[in-house]
Write an enzyme that holds these catalytic residues in place. Sequence first.
Site, short mmCIF file in Angstrom:
data_model
loop_
_atom_site.label_atom_id
_atom_site.label_comp_id
_atom_site.label_asym_id
_atom_site.label_seq_id
_atom_site.Cartn_x
_atom_site.Cartn_y
_atom_site.Cartn_z
N CYS A 1 0.84 -1.21 0.00
CA CYS A 1 0.00 0.00 0.00
C CYS A 1 0.87 1.26 0.00
CB CYS A 1 -0.89 0.04 1.24
SG CYS A 1 -2.08 -1.28 1.31
N ASP B 1 -20.68 13.08 -14.48
CA ASP B 1 -22.12 12.83 -14.24
C ASP B 1 -22.34 11.98 -12.98
OD1 ASP B 1 -21.11 10.42 -15.09
OD2 ASP B 1 -22.45 10.19 -16.81
C1 BEZ Z 1 0.51 -4.69 1.80
O1 BEZ Z 1 0.04 -3.58 1.54
O2 BEZ Z 1 1.70 -4.92 1.72
C2 BEZ Z 1 -0.41 -5.81 2.19
C3 BEZ Z 1 -1.54 -5.56 2.95
C4 BEZ Z 1 -2.35 -6.62 3.31
C5 BEZ Z 1 -2.05 -7.91 2.91
C6 BEZ Z 1 -0.93 -8.14 2.12
C7 BEZ Z 1 -0.11 -7.09 1.76
#
Ligand code: BEZ
Length: 221
Positions: A46, A138
């Site tokens: 992430c 929209d």
């Molecule tokens: C990650 O962002 O690295 C991750 C988050 C949850 C499960 C697996 C990877």
Amino acid sequence: MPGILLGDVFPNFEADTTIGKIKFHDFLGDSWGILFSHPRDFTPVCTTELACAAKISNEFKKRNVKMIALSIDSVEDHKGWSKDVMAFNSDGESPLPFPIIADDKRQLSVQLGMLDPDERDKDGMPLTARCVFVVGPDKKLKLSILYPATTGRNFDELLRVIDSLQLTAQKKVATPVDWKPGDEVMVIPSLSDAEAASLFTNGVTTKELPSGKKYLRYTKV
Ligand code: BEZ
């Protein structure tokens, strides 16, 4: 089954975010929007995704697309994580250039069908999958993508699909495999040859095929 389908009006949800409370439609105004969800704050994949999104945020701005992320942690966590993300980009002095929605009660994740039953936190609670929603001016859903937590997305591909969505919203064309802006596009099947000839003054070329059917029609826009 919760979730939202192409063409549906995207829910005008209220949410707490790193820029305060928002109502989604007001946040979008007349712009396009992209909402991308994340399984959790302070997680490795992430962090690389948000850092990439921050790095190319000007490209979304150029296309009049408002960005907003979502994760199932609190605003306070999001603010701390945002600093890590910008530091990962070696740009620790700048703020994250888009807000993050705090969905710590998972209400929005349930409403939008974003929970991944196979990916759970240490308490056994499901995490959010990596969803992407692109919403038009929209307020209707134009594209959705769903990846599992273990696979990071490609944000250059998101820009490419936005270019295709914005072009095909204006012109009666479709974009072929691996299309990039400037490449030839395809005339949509519902247009007759006569309609295509009058609409596409740059000309239409048709590829001959064994079937003899003249459905591969290219033009330049
Ligand atoms: C990650 O962002 O690295 C991750 C988050 C949850 C499960 C697996 C990877």
